[in-house]
Design an enzyme around this catalytic site. Structure first.
Site, PDB file in Angstrom:
ATOM      1  N   LEU A  23      10.866  -3.810  33.303  1.00 28.75           N
ATOM      2  CA  LEU A  23      10.336  -3.073  32.123  1.00 28.75           C
ATOM      3  C   LEU A  23      11.689  -2.092  31.406  1.00 28.75           C
ATOM      4  CD1 LEU A  23       7.502  -1.392  33.852  1.00 28.75           C
ATOM      5  CD2 LEU A  23       7.287  -2.520  31.829  1.00 28.75           C
ATOM      6  N   HIS A 138       7.753   3.304  30.109  1.00 29.17           N
ATOM      7  CA  HIS A 138       7.110   3.460  31.328  1.00 29.17           C
ATOM      8  C   HIS A 138       7.744   4.485  32.235  1.00 29.17           C
ATOM      9  CE1 HIS A 138      11.085   1.281  32.229  1.00 29.17           C
ATOM     10  NE2 HIS A 138      10.990   1.761  33.400  1.00 29.17           N
ATOM     11  N   ARG A 139       8.961   5.252  31.745  1.00 29.04           N
ATOM     12  CA  ARG A 139       9.340   6.273  32.648  1.00 29.04           C
ATOM     13  C   ARG A 139       8.792   7.603  31.859  1.00 29.04           C
ATOM     14  NH1 ARG A 139      14.319   5.867  36.414  1.00 29.04           N
ATOM     15  NH2 ARG A 139      12.700   7.090  37.118  1.00 29.04           N
ATOM     16  N   GLU A 175      17.597  11.886  31.113  1.00 32.27           N
ATOM     17  CA  GLU A 175      17.644  11.083  32.446  1.00 32.27           C
ATOM     18  C   GLU A 175      18.011  11.818  33.835  1.00 32.27           C
ATOM     19  OE1 GLU A 175      16.585   7.070  32.214  1.00 32.27           O
ATOM     20  OE2 GLU A 175      16.060   7.928  30.114  1.00 32.27           O
ATOM     21  N   ARG A 214      20.606   5.968  27.100  1.00 37.27           N
ATOM     22  CA  ARG A 214      19.728   6.723  27.120  1.00 37.27           C
ATOM     23  C   ARG A 214      19.538   8.301  27.072  1.00 37.27           C
ATOM     24  NH1 ARG A 214      16.359   4.302  32.206  1.00 37.27           N
ATOM     25  NH2 ARG A 214      17.270   1.979  32.077  1.00 37.27           N
ATOM     26  N   HIS A 250      22.814   4.201  33.516  1.00 38.26           N
ATOM     27  CA  HIS A 250      23.011   5.735  33.833  1.00 38.26           C
ATOM     28  C   HIS A 250      24.379   5.575  34.293  1.00 38.26           C
ATOM     29  CE1 HIS A 250      18.446   5.894  35.067  1.00 38.26           C
ATOM     30  NE2 HIS A 250      18.674   6.612  33.842  1.00 38.26           N
ATOM     31  N   CYS A 367      20.241   6.338  43.159  1.00 37.42           N
ATOM     32  CA  CYS A 367      19.105   6.387  42.465  1.00 37.42           C
ATOM     33  C   CYS A 367      18.167   7.078  43.022  1.00 37.42           C
ATOM     34  CB  CYS A 367      18.696   5.090  41.811  1.00 37.42           C
ATOM     35  SG  CYS A 367      20.054   4.199  41.004  1.00 37.42           S
TER      36      CYS A 367
HETATM   37  O1  SUG Z   1      15.152   3.585  34.897  1.00 39.15           O
HETATM   38  N1  SUG Z   1      14.296   0.771  37.122  1.00 39.15           N
HETATM   39  C1  SUG Z   1      14.888   2.259  36.590  1.00 39.15           C
HETATM   40  C2  SUG Z   1      16.079   2.182  37.833  1.00 39.15           C
HETATM   41  C3  SUG Z   1      16.659   3.455  37.785  1.00 39.15           C
HETATM   42  C4  SUG Z   1      17.918   3.617  38.434  1.00 39.15           C
HETATM   43  N2  SUG Z   1      18.401   5.083  38.593  1.00 39.15           N
HETATM   44  C5  SUG Z   1      19.385   5.539  38.597  1.00 39.15           C
HETATM   45  N3  SUG Z   1      20.285   4.825  37.976  1.00 39.15           N
HETATM   46  N4  SUG Z   1      19.476   6.889  38.726  1.00 39.15           N
HETATM   47  C6  SUG Z   1      15.238   2.306  35.307  1.00 39.15           C
HETATM   48  O2  SUG Z   1      16.083   1.490  34.651  1.00 39.15           O
HETATM   49  C7  SUG Z   1      12.565  -1.045  36.621  1.00 39.15           C
HETATM   50  C8  SUG Z   1      11.189  -1.088  36.657  1.00 39.15           C
HETATM   51  C9  SUG Z   1      10.428  -2.408  36.618  1.00 39.15           C
HETATM   52  O3  SUG Z   1      11.305  -3.016  35.597  1.00 39.15           O
HETATM   53  O4  SUG Z   1       9.671  -2.750  37.029  1.00 39.15           O
HETATM   54  C10 SUG Z   1      13.283   0.424  36.236  1.00 39.15           C
HETATM   55  O5  SUG Z   1      12.668   1.083  35.578  1.00 39.15           O
END
Ligand code: SUG
Length: 443
Positions: A23, A138-139, A175, A214, A250, A367
């Site tokens: 996603l 999704h977030r 974020e 982001r 990030h 993360c």
């Molecule tokens: O926002 N992955 C998250 C990973 C977050 C990592 N966080 C930090 N770097 N602090 C994102 O990209 C993938 C979910 C999916 O594909 O099922 C996802 O949202």
């Protein structure tokens, strides 16, 4: 001055529907894993093993419970009705939307909020601003649960100031702590905040071409204002657009700091010389800048290994440790770099953890955790069940083994039994952690 303040890492626990949905545009690991079969039990067990490892090192370790997925409340807001089972059945026929509403992403709690300790805020409280995560659908749905979870974990308003998320628009994309690094002579001393943004929301700026920036500068500035940070001790730096396009979605994928040390890649910032100057001016202590050159570790290898998504932590004896993902040992340039530098400079030791299930979605050790610096009174005011002991970790492992599947595909999401299983697990967990009714299905 507050020598006794400590940093507590609160880790997000993978949920019973941990999955690979592909996603996160701009996050290479997430895109590469789309549709693979996930192992929710292994995801949670790997996270708990890291938490146990940090306790063994003498650190205080906390935990945040998973979000409920699929997100039935949001599905209702999108027009699906009837019983919860009917909502899931109807929504599952809209596959892309349903998968987004089922995302595992709430486990990466470095994106849950930005936190400022009470040494940095004018009212002597710890300030927390929930991230709006507005860039990805999704977030963006995480914030309401995150707000409830943070309030339940840090309930005493005389110690903790909770700020709601910024308005949810991409120009104010926030974020959380993944783009905020706090530097200080020690955790208990007033700190300097390095806010790193991917782009400006409202003014034209050099922006990444392929992938989204982001975090916006406007969002970072708003968080700094909300927390009442001293403007002399806040630096706002732009991430290199080339780094974002290389998969650095990030800043914590390319830089990590702890106390006096900033460990970062040469390609992290749009104007690295300016960042070094600005930080040196804003840090009234002996700042250590440890830059990794592209000739030692290329940008692609940094992204692939997640070297900079390691946690950098201070141990009780005053030394420091880098908590790395296993993959750092498998990328030759990174393994060589660690061999040459760990134990020779400001980083005293490295520990490696297998976090494969999280890594395949682009989430490394850093993360998975939200850092909260707390003085003894504030630590005593944390919900006690949220602070882990070896015994409570064993109880959580047993809970995982009782409730989590060891295989999950995107097609399994529509299984009505999965909703029941997940809710049974989360209901029991909120009891285990003493958090009260934080889930919508418990209201
Ligand atoms: O926002 N992955 C998250 C990973 C977050 C990592 N966080 C930090 N770097 N602090 C994102 O990209 C993938 C979910 C999916 O594909 O099922 C996802 O949202």
């Amino acid at each position: 001055m507050n020598e006794a303040a400590r940093e507590v890492n609160f880790d997000g626990l993978a949920g019973p529907t941990h999955l690979f949905a592909g996603l996160a545009y701009g996050n290479k690991a997430s895109l590469a894993s789309r549709g693979e079969i996930s192992n929710p039990r292994a995801a949670a067990r790997q996270g708990l093993a890291k938490m146990a490892g940090l306790i063994e090192l003498g650190l205080v370790q906390g935990v945040f419970p998973p979000q409920e997925r699929p997100d039935v409340m949001t599905l209702r807001r999108l027009g699906f009705g009837g019983t919860d089972e009917q909502v899931v059945a109807a929504a599952s026929r809209h596959r892309d939307l349903f998968v987004a509403m089922s995302s595992a992403a709430g486990m990466w709690v470095a994106n849950a909020a930005t936190v400022s300790p009470s040494t940095d805020t004018p009212d002597g409280r710890v300030h927390l601003t929930v991230a709006n995560l507005a860039t990805h659908l999704h977030r963006s749905i995480e914030a309401p649960h995150t707000a409830r979870m943070l309030s339940a974990t840090f309930p005493d308003e005389s110690h903790f100031a909770h700020h709601p998320p910024l308005p949810a628009h991409a120009d104010l994309g926030d974020e959380g702590a993944a783009n905020h690094t706090r530097l200080a002579s020690s955790h208990g001393e007033p700190g300097t905040s390095l806010f790193v943004y991917g782009r400006r929301g409202l003014e034209p700026s050099r922006s990444p071409g392929a992938f989204p920036g982001r975090q916006t500068r406007e969002a970072s500035e708003a968080v700094a204002r909300l927390h009442g940070l001293d403007p002399q001790r806040a630096v706002f730096a732009q991430q290199a657009p080339e780094a974002i396009d290389a998969g650095v979605f990030h800043n914590d994928v390319i830089a990590v700091g702890n106390e006096r040390l900033l460990f970062y890649h040469q390609a992290a910032f749009a104007d690295p010389a300016w960042v070094c100057r600005a930080l040196t001016e804003a840090c009234p202590f002996d700042l250590e800048l440890m830059e990794v050159e592209a000739t030692e570790v290329s940008l692609a290898e940094a992204v692939d290994s997640y070297l900079f998504n390691s946690q950098l932590v201070s141990l009780p004896d005053g030394s420091s440790a880098l908590i790395c993902p296993e993959r750092c040992r498998r990328v030759p340039s990174v393994a060589r770099y660690l061999d040459a530098h760990v134990g020779q400079g400001p980083i005293s030791q490295a520990r490696f953890f297998d976090l494969d299930q999280s890594m395949r979605n682009g989430g490394g050790p850093a993360c998975l955790r939200l850092r909260v610096v707390l003085n003894p009174d504030q630590l005593a005011a944390v919900n006690p069940g949220s602070l882990l002991t070896p015994g409570s970790i064993t109880a959580l492992e047993e809970w995982v083994d009782r409730h989590y599947r060891d295989e999950l595909s995107l097609d399994d999401l529509a299984d009505p039994q999965l909703l029941v299983e997940g809710r049974t697990a989360l209901d029991e967990l909120s009891g285990l952690l003493g958090l009260g009714s934080i889930y919508s299905f418990q209201q």
